[in-house]
Design a protein around this motif. Structure first.
Motif, short mmCIF file in Angstrom:
data_model
loop_
_atom_site.label_atom_id
_atom_site.label_comp_id
_atom_site.label_asym_id
_atom_site.label_seq_id
_atom_site.Cartn_x
_atom_site.Cartn_y
_atom_site.Cartn_z
N TYR A 181 10.48 0.95 -3.25
CA TYR A 181 9.76 -0.31 -3.03
C TYR A 181 8.89 -0.68 -4.23
O TYR A 181 8.09 -1.60 -4.16
CB TYR A 181 8.83 -0.15 -1.81
CG TYR A 181 7.97 1.10 -1.92
CD1 TYR A 181 6.90 1.16 -2.80
CD2 TYR A 181 8.27 2.23 -1.17
CE1 TYR A 181 6.14 2.30 -2.95
CE2 TYR A 181 7.50 3.39 -1.30
CZ TYR A 181 6.45 3.42 -2.19
OH TYR A 181 5.71 4.56 -2.34
N CYS A 182 9.03 0.07 -5.34
CA CYS A 182 8.02 -0.04 -6.41
C CYS A 182 7.89 -1.46 -6.96
O CYS A 182 8.88 -2.17 -7.15
CB CYS A 182 8.38 0.92 -7.54
SG CYS A 182 7.13 0.92 -8.85
N TYR A 183 6.64 -1.83 -7.24
CA TYR A 183 6.34 -3.13 -7.87
C TYR A 183 7.16 -3.34 -9.15
O TYR A 183 7.36 -4.47 -9.58
CB TYR A 183 4.87 -3.19 -8.31
CG TYR A 183 3.83 -3.18 -7.24
CD1 TYR A 183 3.83 -4.15 -6.24
CD2 TYR A 183 2.82 -2.22 -7.24
CE1 TYR A 183 2.84 -4.16 -5.27
CE2 TYR A 183 1.82 -2.23 -6.27
CZ TYR A 183 1.84 -3.20 -5.29
OH TYR A 183 0.88 -3.21 -4.34
N GLY A 222 0.43 2.47 -13.70
CA GLY A 222 1.65 2.26 -14.46
C GLY A 222 2.65 1.57 -13.58
O GLY A 222 2.24 0.82 -12.69
N GLY A 223 3.87 2.00 -13.81
CA GLY A 223 4.56 3.21 -14.27
C GLY A 223 3.75 4.48 -14.01
O GLY A 223 2.81 4.48 -13.26
N GLU A 224 4.22 5.57 -14.65
CA GLU A 224 3.48 6.82 -14.46
C GLU A 224 2.65 7.08 -15.71
O GLU A 224 3.18 7.48 -16.75
CB GLU A 224 4.43 7.98 -14.17
CG GLU A 224 3.75 9.33 -14.05
CD GLU A 224 2.47 9.31 -13.20
OE1 GLU A 224 2.50 8.84 -12.06
OE2 GLU A 224 1.41 9.78 -13.69
N ALA A 228 -4.33 6.59 -11.27
CA ALA A 228 -3.35 6.52 -10.18
C ALA A 228 -2.08 7.18 -10.67
O ALA A 228 -1.50 6.75 -11.67
CB ALA A 228 -3.08 5.05 -9.82
N THR A 229 -1.66 8.25 -9.99
CA THR A 229 -0.52 9.04 -10.48
C THR A 229 0.37 9.44 -9.32
O THR A 229 -0.08 9.53 -8.18
CB THR A 229 -1.03 10.31 -11.21
OG1 THR A 229 0.09 11.14 -11.55
CG2 THR A 229 -2.00 11.12 -10.36
N SER A 246 -0.29 9.48 -5.14
CA SER A 246 0.51 8.77 -4.13
C SER A 246 1.37 9.74 -3.33
O SER A 246 2.09 10.56 -3.90
CB SER A 246 1.41 7.75 -4.83
OG SER A 246 0.63 6.79 -5.49
N ARG A 280 10.29 7.98 -2.05
CA ARG A 280 9.77 8.22 -3.40
C ARG A 280 10.64 9.28 -4.10
O ARG A 280 10.13 10.35 -4.48
CB ARG A 280 8.30 8.68 -3.35
CG ARG A 280 7.36 7.63 -2.74
CD ARG A 280 5.90 8.09 -2.75
NE ARG A 280 5.38 8.35 -4.06
CZ ARG A 280 4.89 7.42 -4.89
NH1 ARG A 280 4.83 6.17 -4.50
NH2 ARG A 280 4.47 7.74 -6.09
N VAL A 294 1.56 4.36 0.90
CA VAL A 294 2.12 3.03 1.18
C VAL A 294 2.62 3.05 2.63
O VAL A 294 3.48 3.84 2.99
CB VAL A 294 3.27 2.70 0.21
CG1 VAL A 294 3.93 1.38 0.60
CG2 VAL A 294 2.75 2.62 -1.21
N GLN A 320 -2.35 1.87 2.14
CA GLN A 320 -2.18 0.51 1.62
C GLN A 320 -0.88 -0.07 2.18
O GLN A 320 0.13 0.61 2.25
CB GLN A 320 -2.18 0.50 0.09
CG GLN A 320 -1.27 1.53 -0.54
CD GLN A 320 -1.41 1.58 -2.05
OE1 GLN A 320 -2.19 0.85 -2.66
NE2 GLN A 320 -0.64 2.45 -2.68
N SER A 339 3.99 -4.09 0.01
CA SER A 339 4.05 -5.49 -0.40
C SER A 339 5.43 -5.72 -1.01
O SER A 339 5.75 -5.15 -2.05
CB SER A 339 2.94 -5.75 -1.42
OG SER A 339 3.11 -6.99 -2.02
C1 LIG Z 1 2.77 1.30 -9.22
S1 LIG Z 1 2.05 2.87 -8.85
C2 LIG Z 1 1.57 3.45 -10.47
C3 LIG Z 1 0.91 4.80 -10.47
C4 LIG Z 1 1.76 5.99 -10.12
N1 LIG Z 1 3.06 5.97 -10.68
C5 LIG Z 1 1.82 6.18 -8.61
O1 LIG Z 1 2.90 6.13 -8.03
O2 LIG Z 1 0.75 6.39 -8.04
C6 LIG Z 1 0.43 2.46 -8.12
C7 LIG Z 1 0.42 2.42 -6.62
O3 LIG Z 1 1.17 1.30 -6.16
C8 LIG Z 1 1.90 1.68 -5.02
N2 LIG Z 1 3.00 0.73 -4.86
C9 LIG Z 1 4.10 0.59 -5.64
N3 LIG Z 1 4.88 -0.40 -5.17
C10 LIG Z 1 4.27 -0.91 -4.08
C11 LIG Z 1 4.57 -1.96 -3.15
N4 LIG Z 1 5.69 -2.67 -3.26
N5 LIG Z 1 3.69 -2.21 -2.15
C12 LIG Z 1 2.55 -1.49 -2.02
N6 LIG Z 1 2.20 -0.50 -2.87
C13 LIG Z 1 3.05 -0.21 -3.86
C14 LIG Z 1 2.33 3.11 -5.35
O4 LIG Z 1 2.75 3.85 -4.22
C15 LIG Z 1 1.05 3.65 -5.94
O5 LIG Z 1 0.18 4.12 -4.92
#
Ligand SMILES: C[S@@+](CC[C@H](N)C(=O)[O-])C[C@H]1O[C@@H](n2cnc3c(N)ncnc32)[C@H](O)[C@@H]1O
Ligand code: SF4
Length: 345
Positions: A21-23, A73-75, A99-100, A125, A138, A174, A201, A204
């Motif tokens: 689901y990553c942004y 990030g990213g990581e 945030a890692t 996370s 994940r 998430v 959280q 999204s």
């Molecule tokens: C983009 S990550 C970057 C930091 C690191 N790689 C991590 O996973 O924590 C930052 C946070 O955004 C959350 N995240 C990523 N995509 C998301 C989404 N579509 N909706 C809600 N949270 C999201 C991740 O789970 C993480 O807690």
């Protein structure tokens, strides 16, 4: 000068995980059609700023209104330059929260270095106490790392910290439609591990995301999520958690797909968002980014934080709310209590 600005800094694009689901989307889809729209993130790091451009900007944080930098990030911790950059940011007098995904914390010396640098918080996370459930959402690209490494990373950091007050260590989850119970399950798991804070959280996702129907909440999900949030607030398991108003906002946000109006939003006043290519936005809401006129597009590349954040409007009502906003509020509103060692007592 008041240092009341929080900068959410998505430092690098790359990541060894492929969270569904990553942004940042998926590498596979972006190889086929690389995104070109302004503000759209991608793990394919085509335009990430150079190490020297990042350092040059970080050096200007000293004497600027930025008081807190949330490195994401990213990581971020997979990037070899991250620890030196964090040193510069700490020397500039900023609070630093990282945030890692937690896996880099297993590498020799990383946890110890974060302690030496006096990093204030490390938010790891983790979406489920159950390894299979977490790793389904994940997964790692290599298939070789996952939940057990995240847990090993958290234990390494807690062990290195020993009796020191910092960094505070937290879990971020998430929360997805099929599993509201993860809200309290992960809190219990975090308490068993010995972490200090916990932030659930809401997921999204854009309505055209392939997992939208499966994972995004609808208004029907509000009662179950609200029950879990109330339970978390009533019994936080000794962890510091976002305050009741943040939890209410969480429930309110998942009750609508549409835009909404946020009173006195701090985006562009006390919160800013920097992307790996240097783009600097008022906040990460995709609606607000899309509505930013070209003459207001800014970058940290070659920029000076003492100038970029000098003239800021007061918090104003914003009609460009998106679900992303919910995940930003704890960075400004809750972070002070999450990072306070007495918060949970
Ligand atoms: C983009 S990550 C970057 C930091 C690191 N790689 C991590 O996973 O924590 C930052 C946070 O955004 C959350 N995240 C990523 N995509 C998301 C989404 N579509 N909706 C809600 N949270 C999201 C991740 O789970 C993480 O807690
Ligand atoms: S670990 Fe973080 S940046 Fe990497 S894919 Fe997962 S959410 Fe995205």
């Amino acid at each position: 000068m008041r240092r009341d600005v929080t900068l959410l800094w998505a430092l690098r694009s790359r990541c060894a995980l492929a969270c569904t689901y990553c942004y940042f989307g998926t590498v596979e889809e972006h190889k086929v059609s690389p995104p070109n729209e302004l503000g759209v993130l991608s793990h394919i790091a085509r335009n990430d700023l150079s190490a020297s451009a990042l350092m040059d900007f970080a050096r200007t944080l000293d004497g600027s209104p930025v008081g807190r930098v949330v490195i994401a990030g990213g990581e971020p911790l997979d990037w070899p330059g991250a620890l030196d950059l964090i040193q510069v940011i700490k020397e500039a007098g900023c609070e630093v929260v990282i945030a890692t995904n937690g896996i880099p914390l297993t590498r020799p010396g990383v946890a110890e270095r974060l302690l030496e640098l006096k990093v204030d918080g490390v938010s790891v996370s983790l979406d489920s106490a159950d390894p299979d459930t977490n790793d389904l959402r994940r997964p790692s690209r290599s298939g070789k790392t996952g939940h057990r490494d995240v847990v090993a990373g958290i234990r390494a950091l807690l062990q290195a910290r020993d009796a020191e007050p910092a960094p505070r260590v937290g879990l971020y989850t998430v929360v997805m439609r099929p599993a509201p119970h993860e809200i309290t399950d992960v809190a219990r798991f975090g308490a068993e591990l010995g972490v200090d804070y916990y932030v659930p959280q809401p997921i999204s996702l854009a309505p055209d995301h392939k997992l939208f129907d499966e994972l995004a909440h609808t208004s029907d999900d509000v009662p179950a999520v609200a029950r879990e949030l109330a339970q978390l607030h009533a019994e936080p398991q000794g962890l510091a958690v976002p305050d009741a108003s943040s939890l209410l906002r969480f429930a309110a946000a998942i009750s609508t797909q549409g835009s909404g109006r946020v009173r006195d939003c701090f985006g562009g006043a006390r919160l800013f968002f920097a992307q790996p290519d240097g783009s600097l936005w008022d906040c990460p809401s995709d609606r607000r980014i899309a509505a930013t006129p070209p003459e207001r597009h800014r970058t940290i590349s070659g920029g000076d934080a003492r100038v970029l954040f000098a003239d800021r409007p007061a918090c104003t009502d914003c009609s460009l709310f998106s679900r992303d906003c919910v995940n930003m509020w704890p960075l400004v509103l809750d972070m002070p209590r999450l990072l306070t060692s007495e918060a949970a007592s």
